[in-house]
Design a protein around this motif. Sequence first.
Motif, PDB file in Angstrom:
ATOM      1  N   LEU A 120       0.838  -1.192   0.000  1.00  0.00           N
ATOM      2  CA  LEU A 120       0.000   0.000   0.000  1.00  0.00           C
ATOM      3  C   LEU A 120       0.877   1.248   0.000  1.00  0.00           C
ATOM      4  CD1 LEU A 120      -2.591  -0.934   2.761  1.00  0.00           C
ATOM      5  CD2 LEU A 120      -2.939  -1.009   0.295  1.00  0.00           C
ATOM      6  N   SER A 121       0.361   2.304  -0.600  1.00  0.00           N
ATOM      7  CA  SER A 121       1.050   3.589  -0.495  1.00  0.00           C
ATOM      8  C   SER A 121       0.787   4.138   0.910  1.00  0.00           C
ATOM      9  CB  SER A 121       0.525   4.567  -1.549  1.00  0.00           C
ATOM     10  OG  SER A 121      -0.799   4.947  -1.238  1.00  0.00           O
ATOM     11  N   GLU A 122       1.551   5.139   1.299  1.00  0.00           N
ATOM     12  CA  GLU A 122       1.330   5.772   2.603  1.00  0.00           C
ATOM     13  C   GLU A 122      -0.092   6.313   2.709  1.00  0.00           C
ATOM     14  OE1 GLU A 122       4.165   8.755   3.755  1.00  0.00           O
ATOM     15  OE2 GLU A 122       5.856   7.492   3.187  1.00  0.00           O
ATOM     16  N   VAL A 123      -0.591   6.864   1.623  1.00  0.00           N
ATOM     17  CA  VAL A 123      -1.933   7.437   1.613  1.00  0.00           C
ATOM     18  C   VAL A 123      -2.983   6.346   1.813  1.00  0.00           C
ATOM     19  CG1 VAL A 123      -3.644   8.636   0.190  1.00  0.00           C
ATOM     20  CG2 VAL A 123      -1.262   9.409   0.210  1.00  0.00           C
ATOM     21  N   GLU A 124      -2.844   5.227   1.105  1.00  0.00           N
ATOM     22  CA  GLU A 124      -3.808   4.132   1.248  1.00  0.00           C
ATOM     23  C   GLU A 124      -3.804   3.574   2.672  1.00  0.00           C
ATOM     24  OE1 GLU A 124      -3.868   2.071  -3.133  1.00  0.00           O
ATOM     25  OE2 GLU A 124      -1.997   1.966  -1.984  1.00  0.00           O
ATOM     26  N   GLU A 125      -2.615   3.424   3.241  1.00  0.00           N
ATOM     27  CA  GLU A 125      -2.529   2.913   4.609  1.00  0.00           C
ATOM     28  C   GLU A 125      -3.155   3.898   5.595  1.00  0.00           C
ATOM     29  OE1 GLU A 125       0.703   1.148   7.765  1.00  0.00           O
ATOM     30  OE2 GLU A 125       1.150   1.029   5.619  1.00  0.00           O
ATOM     31  N   LYS A 126      -2.894   5.180   5.395  1.00  0.00           N
ATOM     32  CA  LYS A 126      -3.469   6.202   6.278  1.00  0.00           C
ATOM     33  C   LYS A 126      -4.993   6.207   6.180  1.00  0.00           C
ATOM     34  CE  LYS A 126      -3.107  11.009   7.645  1.00  0.00           C
ATOM     35  NZ  LYS A 126      -2.594  10.927   8.998  1.00  0.00           N
ATOM     36  N   ILE A 127      -5.526   6.047   4.984  1.00  0.00           N
ATOM     37  CA  ILE A 127      -6.977   5.993   4.810  1.00  0.00           C
ATOM     38  C   ILE A 127      -7.568   4.845   5.631  1.00  0.00           C
ATOM     39  CG2 ILE A 127      -8.817   5.413   3.155  1.00  0.00           C
ATOM     40  CD1 ILE A 127      -7.172   7.007   1.049  1.00  0.00           C
ATOM     41  N   LEU A 128      -6.953   3.672   5.559  1.00  0.00           N
ATOM     42  CA  LEU A 128      -7.466   2.509   6.298  1.00  0.00           C
ATOM     43  C   LEU A 128      -7.385   2.744   7.807  1.00  0.00           C
ATOM     44  CD1 LEU A 128      -5.999  -0.415   4.168  1.00  0.00           C
ATOM     45  CD2 LEU A 128      -8.340   0.468   4.174  1.00  0.00           C
ATOM     46  N   ARG A 129      -6.274   3.308   8.265  1.00  0.00           N
ATOM     47  CA  ARG A 129      -6.124   3.581   9.699  1.00  0.00           C
ATOM     48  C   ARG A 129      -7.152   4.611  10.180  1.00  0.00           C
ATOM     49  NH1 ARG A 129      -1.819   1.193  11.773  1.00  0.00           N
ATOM     50  NH2 ARG A 129      -0.112   0.620  10.413  1.00  0.00           N
ATOM     51  N   GLU A 130      -7.261   5.702   9.461  1.00  0.00           N
ATOM     52  CA  GLU A 130      -8.195   6.765   9.843  1.00  0.00           C
ATOM     53  C   GLU A 130      -9.648   6.284   9.781  1.00  0.00           C
ATOM     54  OE1 GLU A 130      -7.588   9.808  11.143  1.00  0.00           O
ATOM     55  OE2 GLU A 130      -5.481   9.226  11.156  1.00  0.00           O
ATOM     56  N   LEU A 131      -9.938   5.444   8.817  1.00  0.00           N
ATOM     57  CA  LEU A 131     -11.291   4.904   8.682  1.00  0.00           C
ATOM     58  C   LEU A 131     -11.674   4.104   9.922  1.00  0.00           C
ATOM     59  CD1 LEU A 131     -13.807   4.424   6.947  1.00  0.00           C
ATOM     60  CD2 LEU A 131     -12.616   2.492   5.907  1.00  0.00           C
ATOM     61  N   ALA A 132     -10.803   3.208  10.350  1.00  0.00           N
ATOM     62  CA  ALA A 132     -11.096   2.389  11.533  1.00  0.00           C
ATOM     63  C   ALA A 132     -11.161   3.239  12.799  1.00  0.00           C
ATOM     64  CB  ALA A 132     -10.056   1.286  11.671  1.00  0.00           C
ATOM     65  N   LEU A 133     -10.245   4.185  12.935  1.00  0.00           N
ATOM     66  CA  LEU A 133     -10.259   5.057  14.113  1.00  0.00           C
ATOM     67  C   LEU A 133     -11.535   5.879  14.180  1.00  0.00           C
ATOM     68  CD1 LEU A 133      -6.534   6.238  14.133  1.00  0.00           C
ATOM     69  CD2 LEU A 133      -7.639   4.745  15.825  1.00  0.00           C
ATOM     70  N   SER A 134     -11.958   6.420  13.057  1.00  0.00           N
ATOM     71  CA  SER A 134     -13.168   7.248  13.046  1.00  0.00           C
ATOM     72  C   SER A 134     -14.431   6.416  13.256  1.00  0.00           C
ATOM     73  CB  SER A 134     -13.262   8.055  11.757  1.00  0.00           C
ATOM     74  OG  SER A 134     -13.469   7.212  10.652  1.00  0.00           O
ATOM     75  N   ALA A 135     -14.335   5.102  13.017  1.00  0.00           N
ATOM     76  CA  ALA A 135     -15.481   4.217  13.251  1.00  0.00           C
ATOM     77  C   ALA A 135     -15.519   3.704  14.687  1.00  0.00           C
ATOM     78  CB  ALA A 135     -15.443   3.040  12.273  1.00  0.00           C
ATOM     79  N   GLY A 136     -14.479   4.020  15.477  1.00  0.00           N
ATOM     80  CA  GLY A 136     -14.517   3.660  16.893  1.00  0.00           C
ATOM     81  C   GLY A 136     -13.381   2.804  17.408  1.00  0.00           C
ATOM     82  N   ALA A 137     -12.401   2.489  16.573  1.00  0.00           N
ATOM     83  CA  ALA A 137     -11.278   1.670  17.020  1.00  0.00           C
ATOM     84  C   ALA A 137     -10.364   2.467  17.951  1.00  0.00           C
ATOM     85  CB  ALA A 137     -10.472   1.183  15.818  1.00  0.00           C
ATOM     86  N   LYS A 138      -9.769   1.755  18.899  1.00  0.00           N
ATOM     87  CA  LYS A 138      -8.766   2.415  19.742  1.00  0.00           C
ATOM     88  C   LYS A 138      -7.368   2.205  19.190  1.00  0.00           C
ATOM     89  CE  LYS A 138      -7.363  -0.929  23.220  1.00  0.00           C
ATOM     90  NZ  LYS A 138      -7.217  -1.150  24.640  1.00  0.00           N
ATOM     91  N   GLU A 139      -7.218   1.144  18.392  1.00  0.00           N
ATOM     92  CA  GLU A 139      -5.929   0.812  17.799  1.00  0.00           C
ATOM     93  C   GLU A 139      -6.203   0.122  16.468  1.00  0.00           C
ATOM     94  OE1 GLU A 139      -2.165  -2.049  18.968  1.00  0.00           O
ATOM     95  OE2 GLU A 139      -3.449  -1.277  20.577  1.00  0.00           O
ATOM     96  N   VAL A 140      -5.335   0.362  15.481  1.00  0.00           N
ATOM     97  CA  VAL A 140      -5.544  -0.198  14.147  1.00  0.00           C
ATOM     98  C   VAL A 140      -4.263  -0.821  13.631  1.00  0.00           C
ATOM     99  CG1 VAL A 140      -6.263   0.276  11.771  1.00  0.00           C
ATOM    100  CG2 VAL A 140      -7.225   1.623  13.654  1.00  0.00           C
ATOM    101  N   LYS A 141      -4.394  -1.992  13.054  1.00  0.00           N
ATOM    102  CA  LYS A 141      -3.295  -2.652  12.351  1.00  0.00           C
ATOM    103  C   LYS A 141      -3.768  -2.884  10.918  1.00  0.00           C
ATOM    104  CE  LYS A 141      -0.972  -3.258  16.166  1.00  0.00           C
ATOM    105  NZ  LYS A 141       0.200  -2.533  16.497  1.00  0.00           N
ATOM    106  N   VAL A 142      -2.866  -2.748   9.976  1.00  0.00           N
ATOM    107  CA  VAL A 142      -3.187  -3.041   8.573  1.00  0.00           C
ATOM    108  C   VAL A 142      -2.473  -4.333   8.216  1.00  0.00           C
ATOM    109  CG1 VAL A 142      -3.010  -2.261   6.182  1.00  0.00           C
ATOM    110  CG2 VAL A 142      -3.502  -0.607   8.012  1.00  0.00           C
ATOM    111  N   TRP A 143      -3.223  -5.277   7.662  1.00  0.00           N
ATOM    112  CA  TRP A 143      -2.695  -6.603   7.329  1.00  0.00           C
ATOM    113  C   TRP A 143      -2.693  -6.766   5.824  1.00  0.00           C
ATOM    114  CZ3 TRP A 143      -1.026 -10.376  10.756  1.00  0.00           C
ATOM    115  CH2 TRP A 143      -0.752 -11.626  10.188  1.00  0.00           C
ATOM    116  N   LEU A 144      -1.581  -7.238   5.279  1.00  0.00           N
ATOM    117  CA  LEU A 144      -1.488  -7.554   3.855  1.00  0.00           C
ATOM    118  C   LEU A 144      -1.080  -9.014   3.712  1.00  0.00           C
ATOM    119  CD1 LEU A 144       0.326  -4.410   2.441  1.00  0.00           C
ATOM    120  CD2 LEU A 144      -2.094  -4.968   2.300  1.00  0.00           C
TER     121      LEU A 144
END
Length: 119
Positions: free
Chosen positions: A83-107
Amino acid sequence: MLSLFKTPVYYVKIRENSFDVRCVNTGEKFVLDATTLFSTKRLLIGEFSVAEELLKKAFSQFQKKLLSPIVVMHPLEMVDEKLSEVEEKILRELALSAGAKEVKVWLGNEPTDSELLNV
């Protein structure tokens, strides 16, 4: 009662316009397909606010917990080798804004429950 104090782990498989969300601790699972599309030609999450509302809806389907979840985001489509930095940031921010306290991205291959619980 003790399970109320154990941090839930949500595993989110992301496909074009669809979230497959499973609570690893309980096995509960929900698949939500977007009625308003959030994927675009170039991005898996192209319409952030639409994806955010759908992911919030998915999280709200689980029993109410006292603790915010740890979320593992796993994009299954529209991913080249990484993933690009932007794509990874989108996934992290998406989970955080939905209520996550911590986010990991798995490939890569789908993780085992043991791997998910030890993130």
